[in-house]
Design a protein around this motif. Structure first.
Motif, short mmCIF file in Angstrom:
data_model
loop_
_atom_site.label_atom_id
_atom_site.label_comp_id
_atom_site.label_asym_id
_atom_site.label_seq_id
_atom_site.Cartn_x
_atom_site.Cartn_y
_atom_site.Cartn_z
N ALA A 70 4.02 15.17 12.92
CA ALA A 70 5.38 14.96 12.31
C ALA A 70 5.71 16.40 11.85
N SER A 71 7.23 16.84 12.39
CA SER A 71 7.95 18.08 11.94
C SER A 71 9.36 17.75 12.12
N TYR A 72 10.21 18.69 11.36
CA TYR A 72 11.68 18.68 11.66
C TYR A 72 12.09 20.14 11.24
N LYS A 73 13.14 20.31 11.87
CA LYS A 73 13.90 21.57 11.70
C LYS A 73 15.46 21.23 11.90
N ILE A 74 16.37 21.23 10.63
CA ILE A 74 17.58 20.67 10.71
C ILE A 74 18.38 21.71 10.16
N TYR A 75 19.68 21.88 10.78
CA TYR A 75 20.60 22.83 10.40
C TYR A 75 21.80 21.86 9.84
N ASP A 76 22.38 22.06 8.63
CA ASP A 76 23.39 21.62 8.26
C ASP A 76 24.67 22.64 8.14
N SER A 77 25.79 22.05 8.39
CA SER A 77 26.96 22.96 8.06
C SER A 77 27.40 23.26 6.67
N GLY A 78 26.83 22.36 5.80
CA GLY A 78 27.28 22.60 4.38
C GLY A 78 28.37 21.92 3.91
N LYS A 79 29.21 21.02 4.79
CA LYS A 79 30.10 20.57 4.47
C LYS A 79 30.39 19.13 4.08
N ASN A 80 29.24 18.54 4.14
CA ASN A 80 28.98 17.05 3.32
C ASN A 80 27.93 16.83 2.47
#
Length: 167
Positions: A70-80
């Motif tokens: 298991a692994s993840y890489k998440i990019y969030d825009s920071g707008k929510n």
């Protein structure tokens, strides 16, 4: 569930023989507000799901993940309400291999070597059945997955034509 699907599922008998299962598949899942693409190639050099990479791209973020290990890489825009930028996590170890040995009942495919994930799901299902508490994953999901797969194969038989999933 998507509203409709377009799919191609192809065998390559010269690669693995005429008796092999489907070797490649691709689908476009059509929703009212988005398209989701899915692709699968069964001949990569790594074994089983350790090599699978799942990615999702949205207007406010991106997610890349692997189920095992298991692994993840998440990019969030920071707008929510989340911090803008990348967040990464990786399982520190994965000691058991996914598929261990072939069996009498499945001579062409090795059985699952680490059933703990499935044991957890089965226990949750039995608890839900016995107590009446809602299941995290309802039985309708399995039905919908089967409907989607059926529509994908039908679309492929129709050279990728759109197949509706709405009633």
């Amino acid at each position: 569930m998507p509203d409709a699907v377009n799919a191609r599922i192809t065998k390559f008998p010269l690669a693995f023989g005429a008796e092999s299962r489907e070797d490649a598949g691709g689908a476009i899942l059509n929703y009212t507000d988005k398209l989701v693409t899915v692709d699968f190639m069964s001949w990569d050099p790594l074994s089983w799901t350790e090599s699978w990479d799942l990615s999702a791209y949205g207007t406010e973020g991106i997610m890349h993940s692997c189920p095992l290990p298991a692994s993840y890489k998440i990019y969030d825009s920071g707008k929510n309400g989340h911090q803008q930028g990348w967040t990464e996590w990786r399982e520190t170890s994965f000691p058991e291999i996914w598929a261990t040995k072939k069996t009498v009942y499945s001579p062409e495919i090795a059985e699952i070597g680490n059933p703990i994930y499935f044991d957890r799901e089965a226990a949750a299902f039995v608890t839900s059945l016995r107590t009446g508490t809602p299941s995290v994953v309802p039985a309708t999901q399995a039905h919908n997955v089967n409907r989607l797969l059926e529509a994908m194969f039908k679309s492929s038989e129709l050279a990728g034509a759109e197949v509706s999933l709405t009633f």
